[in-house]
Enzyme design. Structure first.
Site, short mmCIF file in Angstrom:
data_model
loop_
_atom_site.label_atom_id
_atom_site.label_comp_id
_atom_site.label_asym_id
_atom_site.label_seq_id
_atom_site.Cartn_x
_atom_site.Cartn_y
_atom_site.Cartn_z
CD GLU A 127 -4.30 -5.96 2.63
OE1 GLU A 127 -5.01 -5.19 3.32
OE2 GLU A 127 -3.07 -5.92 2.63
CD GLU A 176 -3.04 -1.01 2.19
OE1 GLU A 176 -2.82 -0.34 3.21
OE2 GLU A 176 -4.11 -1.59 1.97
C1 GAL Z 1 -4.52 -2.67 4.92
C2 GAL Z 1 -3.14 -3.24 5.20
C3 GAL Z 1 -3.23 -4.44 6.11
C4 GAL Z 1 -4.13 -4.15 7.26
C5 GAL Z 1 -5.47 -3.77 6.74
C6 GAL Z 1 -6.45 -3.49 7.84
O1 GAL Z 1 -4.43 -1.33 4.67
O2 GAL Z 1 -2.48 -3.59 4.02
O3 GAL Z 1 -1.94 -4.74 6.56
O4 GAL Z 1 -3.60 -3.12 8.03
O5 GAL Z 1 -5.37 -2.63 5.96
O6 GAL Z 1 -7.72 -3.21 7.34
#
Ligand code: GAL
Ligand code: ZN
Length: 624
Positions: A295, A141
């Protein structure tokens, strides 16, 4: 097609073994590993401890699970920050942030860049031939900013390339105003905390620069990995938000597959709309090709300072909505809920309660379903309407000194997309600066504030050739440097829209304008229509309430409004010889969806209609 977020560095080997068994049961075939593991891989400068990662990769491979191996550069280890305090990031107000969380580094600091290249090189050397390696996941990110002197030096270099001469820079930034004229490149700095409003041209260019600076940090790691493993695809997971100075449309030329993270911020029906929005945007960035949801949250949505559980079935609907809109699978953060650490209460596929839990059972069901859907990968998502997306307009409309504090570019784009979603119209996003054809029944420009001459010409050619356009207030107002186009708003689009605006009249509750007709006709308060060449262009000088916006967009596109579209979401993908219909029932009652073909999950024929239960979904391979 699945999943991620394994953090083996937080667990012992017996847990790794259980994880692999649970993954197999859930049909997991891809996991991200190593995202924040730098301090466990290089606990002291130059001392590497890869043994544990070797074992993790071997175990996964033996269990039939492939790996998206991350370079851990989003979180430098403690020794690095101690040895290189000048590589810690500096805020606009001069505060230097200190070690203690994640992402605490300056992407312009030579020491950081060098350490990042070094750990990437070591990982590539160690795992180039590991059979589990399926994808490189660079960093995590990209999105943090810095205002330090390293950043200043790099900014000057970027500006010299962009403008060549100081005269051109002074002109683009209108530095004649408030005694800001630069007589030497050395006088130029990032926008830092200052007495009153900063220079909007400088603020905008700093965002553009920083996007390129982060991209350079990505591409140098990518090139190292590419040399070591020419056949392994490389990507980085995009994060999206107002704080992220990254132009994803530009970045997407540099990744092998577009990968995005998505966490809706609304626990109500807005979550489905946000999901569709994020997925359609990802497809735009990937140029229509398949992309990857890297994710998403298995369960909780944070809203209003508290956690909301996703109702049973909702995780699957969100995941499949991404697949319907072009994702190659559904990955999650995180695999197993940790005992400690800042995200110990973040949802996980294996929650604190363990595998004997609703979420893990739904994970197993989703895995089985996804396994039956791989053929949809061949289909292109069908969309007859396009909404323009422009990161630079977002940045410019977040800048200083605008006519109304309520201006919110993202809200304008989301409102347009939502209005279409609610009348059952699937939309693509397009970037006008990319050029290329606009094969749509309708093009929507929500608050496309910055418009280069080339983008304006593309819109003109589109309408002239028979295209239909809806542009809203604040479109076409400024050139690509953010300088207002003279002669009346909406500057670059006046002629196509057949209107001339002499004055903005924002009211306490919204936006309004004093519109003069110059060829267009008024169709209702705040809406004009203009025949231009073989096409038609509508102008919205004020927001439309509720359903009226969607109705207008559908009418302009010549597409009938589909009643109940917000409860029953339909998306189609089509390949040469086959088509797939995705149906999502977000409502509280079962719905019959007209369809002909085969239900991909049950394998049963569908003749006339398929029944989709409340909160459920279906994917049909269509026969006609
Ligand atoms: C994303 C990140 C993850 C975790 C997640 C939580 O931004 O890549 O590591 O922090 O958010 O929602
Ligand atoms: Zn810095």
């Amino acid at each position: 097609m699945l999943r991620r977020g394994l953090q083996p560095e937080q667990w012992t080997e017996d847990v790794w073994r259980e994880d692999v068994a649970l993954m197999r049961r859930a049909g997991v075939n891809l996991v991200s590993v190593g995202v924040f593991a730098w301090s466990r891989l290089e606990p002291e400068e130059g001392r590497y401890t890869f043994g544990w990662l070797d074992r993790v990769l071997d175990l996964l491979e033996a269990g039939g699970v492939k790996v998206a191996l991350a370079t851990p550069t989003a979180s430098p280890p403690p020794w690095f920050s101690l040895a290189h305090p000048e590589a810690l990031p500096v805020r606009a107000d001069g505060t230097r942030l200190l070690h203690g969380s994640r992402d605490t580094y300056c992407a312009s600091a030579p020491a950081y860049r060098e350490a990042a290249r070094r750990i990437a090189r070591e990982l590539a050397r160690r795992y180039a031939d590991h059979p589990a390696l399926a994808l490189w996941h660079v960093h995590n990110e990209y999105g943090t900013t810095c205002h330090c002197d390293h950043a200043a030096a790099a900014f000057r270099g970027w500006l010299r390339e962009r403008y060549r001469t100081l005269d051109a820079l002074n002109d683009a930034w209108t530095t004649a105003f408030w005694s800001q004229h630069y007589a030497d490149w050395a006088y130029v700095f990032p926008p830092r905390a200052t007495q009153y409003l900063p220079n909007p041209g400088q603020v905008l260019d700093f965002k553009r620069f920083w996007s390129d600076e982060l991209l350079a940090a990505y591409t140098e790691q990518r090139d190292i990995l590419r040399t070591a493993t020419p056949d392994v695809p490389i990507t980085t997971n995009y994060v999206f938000g107002g704080w992220v100075p990254v132009d994803h449309a530009r970045w997407s030329r540099e990744v092998d597959v577009v990968a995005v993270d998505h966490y809706p911020s609304d626990s109500g029906p807005g979550a489905e709309e946000e999901t569709a929005f994020a997925a359609d945007l990802a497809r735009c960035w990937s140029g229509g090709r398949p992309w990857l949801l890297m994710e998403s949250a298995p369960n909780l949505i944070y809203e209003g300072g508290r956690m909301h559980a996703k109702e049973p079935g909702r995780m699957a609907r969100h995941s499949l909505s991404h697949v319907a809109r072009g994702s190659r699978g559904a990955m999650f953060f995180q695999w197993r809920a940790p005992r400690g650490g800042a995200e110990r209460f973040h949802s996980a596929l294996v929650p604190h309660a363990g595998p004997d839990s609703r979420v893990y059972r739904e994970t197993v069901e989703l895995g089985a379903a996804l396994g039956r859907l791989s053929e949809v990968d061949a289909g292109a998502v069908e969309a007859s309407v396009a909404v323009a997306w422009d990161a630079a307009s977002w940045w410019a409309l977040s800048g200083p000194g605008l006519p109304w504090d309520g201006i919110d570019y993202l809200a304008e784009v989301r409102t347009a997309h939502r209005a279409l979603w609610r009348v059952g119209v699937t939309a693509d996003f397009v970037s006008l600066d990319r050029g290329g054809p606009l094969p749509y029944q309708l093009l929507v420009l929500p608050a496309h504030y910055l418009m280069s001459d080339a983008a304006a010409a593309a819109v003109r050619t589109y309408v002239d050739g028979g295209g239909r356009l809806v542009a809203t207030y604040l479109s076409g107002v400024a050139d690509e440097y953010g300088r207002v186009r003279l002669g009346g708003y909406p500057g670059a689009l006046r002629e196509v829209l057949g209107v001339r605006v002499e004055e903005f009249r924002p009211t306490p509750s919204g936006w309004a304008e004093d519109v003069r007709l110059a060829g267009a006709v008024q169709v209702r308060p705040g809406v004009t229509r203009h025949r231009f060449g073989a096409g038609t262009a509508w102008y919205l000088s004020t927001p439309l309430d509720g359903g009226a916006y969607g109705e207008l967009l559908a009418e302009a596109a010549g597409i009938p409004v589909r009643e109940g579209a917000a409860e029953l979401e339909l998306v189609r993908r089509r390949a040469r010889h086959a088509g797939w219909l995705f149906a999502f029932n977000h409502g509280a009652e079962a719905r019959a969806v007209p369809a002909q073909g085969t239900d991909l999950v049950t394998g049963k024929p569908v003749d006339g209609a398929v029944e989709v239960p409340a909160g459920g979904w279906a994917v049909i391979r269509e026969t006609n």
